[in-house]
Enzyme design. Sequence first.
Site, PDB file in Angstrom:
ATOM      1  N   GLU A  56      56.172 -14.462  62.854  1.00 26.58           N
ATOM      2  CA  GLU A  56      57.286 -13.520  62.824  1.00 26.58           C
ATOM      3  C   GLU A  56      58.294 -13.840  63.938  1.00 26.58           C
ATOM      4  O   GLU A  56      59.508 -13.656  63.771  1.00 26.58           O
ATOM      5  CB  GLU A  56      56.776 -12.089  62.969  1.00 26.58           C
ATOM      6  N   TRP A  71      60.385 -16.474  62.557  1.00 28.29           N
ATOM      7  CA  TRP A  71      61.420 -15.924  61.663  1.00 28.29           C
ATOM      8  C   TRP A  71      62.626 -15.473  62.479  1.00 28.29           C
ATOM      9  O   TRP A  71      63.786 -15.722  62.099  1.00 28.29           O
ATOM     10  CB  TRP A  71      60.875 -14.733  60.874  1.00 28.29           C
ATOM     11  N   TRP A  80      79.857  -6.131  43.293  1.00 24.91           N
ATOM     12  CA  TRP A  80      78.903  -5.088  43.693  1.00 24.91           C
ATOM     13  C   TRP A  80      79.494  -3.753  43.241  1.00 24.91           C
ATOM     14  O   TRP A  80      80.226  -3.101  43.984  1.00 24.91           O
ATOM     15  CB  TRP A  80      78.695  -5.116  45.211  1.00 24.91           C
ATOM     16  N   ASN A 139      59.211  -2.676  58.934  1.00 26.14           N
ATOM     17  CA  ASN A 139      59.797  -3.856  58.293  1.00 26.14           C
ATOM     18  C   ASN A 139      59.611  -3.858  56.777  1.00 26.14           C
ATOM     19  O   ASN A 139      60.519  -4.240  56.030  1.00 26.14           O
ATOM     20  CB  ASN A 139      59.196  -5.129  58.883  1.00 26.14           C
ATOM     21  N   TRP A 191      75.663  -5.646  50.033  1.00 26.68           N
ATOM     22  CA  TRP A 191      74.712  -5.766  51.143  1.00 26.68           C
ATOM     23  C   TRP A 191      75.387  -5.594  52.496  1.00 26.68           C
ATOM     24  O   TRP A 191      74.761  -5.154  53.461  1.00 26.68           O
ATOM     25  CB  TRP A 191      73.991  -7.116  51.085  1.00 26.68           C
ATOM     26  N   TRP A 193      69.056  -8.645  55.254  1.00 22.97           N
ATOM     27  CA  TRP A 193      69.861  -8.064  54.171  1.00 22.97           C
ATOM     28  C   TRP A 193      70.224  -9.114  53.130  1.00 22.97           C
ATOM     29  O   TRP A 193      70.176  -8.855  51.921  1.00 22.97           O
ATOM     30  CB  TRP A 193      71.122  -7.400  54.742  1.00 22.97           C
TER      31      TRP A 193
END
Length: 472
Positions: free
Chosen positions: A277, A280, A308, A343, A361, A384
């Site tokens: 993580e 990431w 969108w 998360n 987004w 996102w």
Amino acid sequence: MPRTVIHWFRRDLRLTDNTALRHAADASGQVIPVYILSNWEKEHGWTGPNRQHFLCGSLESLARNLEALDSRLIIRRGRADQELEKLIRETEAEAVYFNRDYDPYGREMEKKVQAVCKRLEVECHSCDDRVLHPPETVLTGSDQPYRVFTPYSKNWLTLEKAAPLPRVQKLGPKAEAKITSLEPPTVAHWKLDEPTAKIPPAGERAARQRMKQFIEERILHHYKETRDTPAGHTTSHLGPDLRHGLIGIRELHQRCQEAGHGQSAKVKESIATYIKELAWREFYFAILWHFPNVFEEEFNADWRGLPWPGTEEQFQRWAEGCTGFPIVDAGMRQLLGTGFMHNRLRMIVAMFLTKDLHCDWRAGEAFFMQQLVDGENASNNGGWQWSAGTGADAAPYFRIQNPWLQSARFDPEGVYIKQWVPELQDVPAPLLHEPPKPGLPLAPGYPLPMVDHRTERDRTLAIFAKHRERQR
């Protein structure tokens, strides 16, 4: 006369394992610590009272810690390059030290500070501190940035990690009284109201206590099996501390590694999962470093210009936690109540906004940044865009999470949902994980689901497919 230097605090509000501060202390007889407050007021597209309240507490803690070393935190307000120029002249400093930032604004300001130092003929030392490996050092075999996490992480994991630096013990005499400073701020500095959310204690000591709890109370030991469970204390809760630099990434990594010594293979696997993580986090820093346009547009060029069609009314119902989808509403209410969201819930609510409500987004990204205490712009943008299907290593657009199934899988007894959506306290758990019968709300005062997931899933697939056809 001892050599005087300036340390410009940014997102490194600690005395332990602080690269630039350590180098400044070693290279001088007097370090002038400074923090420069931004001068926006009332509204900001990327932050809000929750994170600013936490920042204020962190600065107050830092000021106390510096006083204990017989030093003094100088607080100024304005543009960093202009305020640093004034401070260089006032203190006759011979050098400026700071830790690098990786977002476009931070990088641009660093260039301006370097130009000031060059013009004034003082040294300028920038250090890497926020990451274990700077973005430009983890590259493919052809020296190109990675676009996919798995090969990036495989490379990242093989690289040698630096050891943490010791706590600074001495910074020399404090700045003279004639060197003026503002008082540590409150959120009123930005003309904001005090947050209504329950914000965790700020400062280096509180952060170190959270790190100790995560590691020594064995939350880390069970991380792999419990990290997707939103109820209870199942993750590190160190996001705000890493965001503001209250703990050092090198120390965190080392302590996690040491926690695995002599442990079972299962525990070591949990620790490895957590360390991934951290990779990431650095992957998204690298994406932002190499592709700063992701703040404005989709990382994947195939999806730029994608419509969108979601409405403002739909967005507001999502933002208020009133969608009629219990797991989504629980996540949003946790965010509003604490400035934190688990998360797994971040993925669920982000995919719901983009794939069930078809809202852009970017609107969700900005809302999170305004609410989250740990709002890290690189990770937030990456998360996102992953959920929207437009980003680096993103979920394919046709992989759309079903919020009812996510709810049943990760909160089967409804513990998390009932904590944050009290209207549903008396609803049997199985009923929380499936659409209610038409026209019959789950509980009095709780809204009906605002959309039908299957219908909106099909609509999303059609929107993406039509856009792809146009691109050909």
